[in-house]
Motif scaffolding. Sequence first.
Motif, PDB file in Angstrom:
ATOM      1  N   GLU A  28       0.864  -1.177   0.000  1.00 56.23           N
ATOM      2  CA  GLU A  28       0.000   0.000   0.000  1.00 56.23           C
ATOM      3  C   GLU A  28       0.901   1.228   0.000  1.00 56.23           C
ATOM      4  O   GLU A  28       1.908   1.260   0.711  1.00 56.23           O
ATOM      5  CB  GLU A  28      -0.882  -0.022   1.252  1.00 56.23           C
ATOM      6  CG  GLU A  28      -1.803   1.169   1.414  1.00 56.23           C
ATOM      7  CD  GLU A  28      -2.442   1.163   2.806  1.00 56.23           C
ATOM      8  OE1 GLU A  28      -3.566   0.674   2.930  1.00 56.23           O
ATOM      9  OE2 GLU A  28      -1.778   1.632   3.759  1.00 56.23           O
ATOM     10  N   ALA A  31      -1.051   7.834  -1.116  1.00 54.62           N
ATOM     11  CA  ALA A  31      -1.336   8.388  -2.445  1.00 54.62           C
ATOM     12  C   ALA A  31      -0.715   9.761  -2.653  1.00 54.62           C
ATOM     13  O   ALA A  31      -0.196  10.069  -3.736  1.00 54.62           O
ATOM     14  CB  ALA A  31      -2.847   8.456  -2.654  1.00 54.62           C
ATOM     15  N   LEU A  54      -1.698  -0.688  -3.779  1.00 54.15           N
ATOM     16  CA  LEU A  54      -2.965  -0.035  -3.464  1.00 54.15           C
ATOM     17  C   LEU A  54      -2.725   1.391  -2.982  1.00 54.15           C
ATOM     18  O   LEU A  54      -1.959   1.592  -2.027  1.00 54.15           O
ATOM     19  CB  LEU A  54      -3.708  -0.811  -2.368  1.00 54.15           C
ATOM     20  CG  LEU A  54      -4.433  -2.103  -2.738  1.00 54.15           C
ATOM     21  CD1 LEU A  54      -3.569  -3.080  -3.518  1.00 54.15           C
ATOM     22  CD2 LEU A  54      -5.004  -2.759  -1.485  1.00 54.15           C
ATOM     23  N   PRO A  55      -3.342   2.390  -3.593  1.00 51.78           N
ATOM     24  CA  PRO A  55      -3.185   3.767  -3.123  1.00 51.78           C
ATOM     25  C   PRO A  55      -4.105   4.069  -1.938  1.00 51.78           C
ATOM     26  O   PRO A  55      -5.307   3.789  -1.978  1.00 51.78           O
ATOM     27  CB  PRO A  55      -3.567   4.606  -4.346  1.00 51.78           C
ATOM     28  CG  PRO A  55      -4.536   3.753  -5.096  1.00 51.78           C
ATOM     29  CD  PRO A  55      -4.143   2.322  -4.837  1.00 51.78           C
ATOM     30  N   HIS A  56      -3.522   4.646  -0.907  1.00 52.86           N
ATOM     31  CA  HIS A  56      -4.240   4.951   0.338  1.00 52.86           C
ATOM     32  C   HIS A  56      -4.106   6.443   0.604  1.00 52.86           C
ATOM     33  O   HIS A  56      -3.011   6.939   0.871  1.00 52.86           O
ATOM     34  CB  HIS A  56      -3.619   4.134   1.473  1.00 52.86           C
ATOM     35  CG  HIS A  56      -4.276   4.304   2.801  1.00 52.86           C
ATOM     36  ND1 HIS A  56      -5.628   4.114   3.006  1.00 52.86           N
ATOM     37  CD2 HIS A  56      -3.748   4.620   4.017  1.00 52.86           C
ATOM     38  CE1 HIS A  56      -5.906   4.299   4.280  1.00 52.86           C
ATOM     39  NE2 HIS A  56      -4.785   4.617   4.916  1.00 52.86           N
ATOM     40  N   LEU A  76      -5.854  10.799  -6.883  1.00 55.45           N
ATOM     41  CA  LEU A  76      -6.043   9.433  -6.402  1.00 55.45           C
ATOM     42  C   LEU A  76      -6.512   8.531  -7.541  1.00 55.45           C
ATOM     43  O   LEU A  76      -6.030   7.400  -7.698  1.00 55.45           O
ATOM     44  CB  LEU A  76      -7.046   9.416  -5.251  1.00 55.45           C
ATOM     45  CG  LEU A  76      -7.418   8.041  -4.693  1.00 55.45           C
ATOM     46  CD1 LEU A  76      -6.197   7.349  -4.094  1.00 55.45           C
ATOM     47  CD2 LEU A  76      -8.528   8.171  -3.643  1.00 55.45           C
ATOM     48  N   ALA A  80      -4.541   5.322  -9.048  1.00 54.37           N
ATOM     49  CA  ALA A  80      -5.159   3.991  -9.041  1.00 54.37           C
ATOM     50  C   ALA A  80      -5.138   3.377 -10.436  1.00 54.37           C
ATOM     51  O   ALA A  80      -4.882   2.173 -10.590  1.00 54.37           O
ATOM     52  CB  ALA A  80      -6.587   4.084  -8.515  1.00 54.37           C
ATOM     53  N   ALA A  85      -4.689  -0.666  -9.659  1.00 51.21           N
ATOM     54  CA  ALA A  85      -5.009  -1.083  -8.293  1.00 51.21           C
ATOM     55  C   ALA A  85      -6.399  -1.711  -8.216  1.00 51.21           C
ATOM     56  O   ALA A  85      -7.323  -1.274  -8.909  1.00 51.21           O
ATOM     57  CB  ALA A  85      -4.944   0.123  -7.360  1.00 51.21           C
ATOM     58  N   ALA A  88      -8.961   1.605  -3.925  1.00 48.25           N
ATOM     59  CA  ALA A  88      -8.336   2.797  -3.351  1.00 48.25           C
ATOM     60  C   ALA A  88      -9.064   3.127  -2.055  1.00 48.25           C
ATOM     61  O   ALA A  88     -10.200   2.688  -1.840  1.00 48.25           O
ATOM     62  CB  ALA A  88      -8.409   3.971  -4.325  1.00 48.25           C
ATOM     63  N   SER A  89      -8.436   3.930  -1.197  1.00 47.56           N
ATOM     64  CA  SER A  89      -9.036   4.147   0.121  1.00 47.56           C
ATOM     65  C   SER A  89      -8.670   5.496   0.710  1.00 47.56           C
ATOM     66  O   SER A  89      -7.751   6.170   0.255  1.00 47.56           O
ATOM     67  CB  SER A  89      -8.594   3.035   1.086  1.00 47.56           C
ATOM     68  OG  SER A  89      -7.174   3.003   1.187  1.00 47.56           O
ATOM     69  N   LEU A 129     -13.637   7.692  -9.568  1.00 47.41           N
ATOM     70  CA  LEU A 129     -12.728   6.546  -9.487  1.00 47.41           C
ATOM     71  C   LEU A 129     -13.182   5.445 -10.434  1.00 47.41           C
ATOM     72  O   LEU A 129     -14.381   5.248 -10.634  1.00 47.41           O
ATOM     73  CB  LEU A 129     -12.694   5.975  -8.066  1.00 47.41           C
ATOM     74  CG  LEU A 129     -11.846   6.662  -6.993  1.00 47.41           C
ATOM     75  CD1 LEU A 129     -12.024   5.936  -5.667  1.00 47.41           C
ATOM     76  CD2 LEU A 129     -10.382   6.707  -7.386  1.00 47.41           C
TER      77      LEU A 129
END
Length: 264
Positions: A28, A31, A54-56, A76, A80, A85, A88-89, A129
């Motif tokens: 992770e 981002a 994974l972008p956070h 973001l 992603a 990914a 994303a979060s 997204l």
Amino acid sequence: MRELGVGIGWRPEIDITVERLPGVDFVEVVAENLNPDHLPESVVVLRERGIPVLPHAVSLSVGGAEPVDIKRVEHLAKLADVLDAPVASDHVCFVRAGGLDSGHLMPVPRTRETLDVLVENVKTVQANLNVPFAMENIAALLEWPDAELTEAQFLGELTERTGCLLLVDVANMYANARNLGQDPEKLLDDLPLERVAYVHVAGGEEHHGVYHDTHTHPVLPEVLDLLSELVKRTKPPGALLERDGDYPTDAELAAELQAIRDRL
């Protein structure tokens, strides 16, 4: 949500370590720290190996009263896409208000009005997204008064109204149990665990009677016990170790990853 396995937070200070650690199934990235047009070489290497990245995000402030900053959302989204990914979060929190930045993840009041705002902001993010969006529960040192919903009700309605996923942080649950007297097992009982994208695990320490979720200390057995409690209730797609400073040896990080794998 696809199976992820056991992961670790990629940080530039430990890029080579992450590349050579055994048993890293996914990573992770924060981002805001990456430019999607110029990815760090280490991240490119990991992607070429087929390891999901994974972008956070930490700055969308989806819990704030102001509309989300579309430029941050677009950053973001582009990241992603570039990373291919699976998800994303960001966090159930706000980080700015009235033009001021808190520099910290601030808890939101658990009221109907706040939930309505949060839902609209999450929907805005989702509309921009191309991947599912997950929201993380945070560690807090205070709770707003006059809550109209429990945390489980609040998060449950959020997922129901938006279709978002949950990034469940068991270390944050432990911190809130220590500092706010919350019951993390009751929270796990009541959360919509079928919406879990993956799980965060991290270390912390107590200082002057307050437990701090530092991400710079070893993971406590009690936090791993909460991971085990979650696994009793559902099989999460993955679990990730967060470490943001005072990095230990490669062997110690590998041992923490193995401890997480053992609990899964």
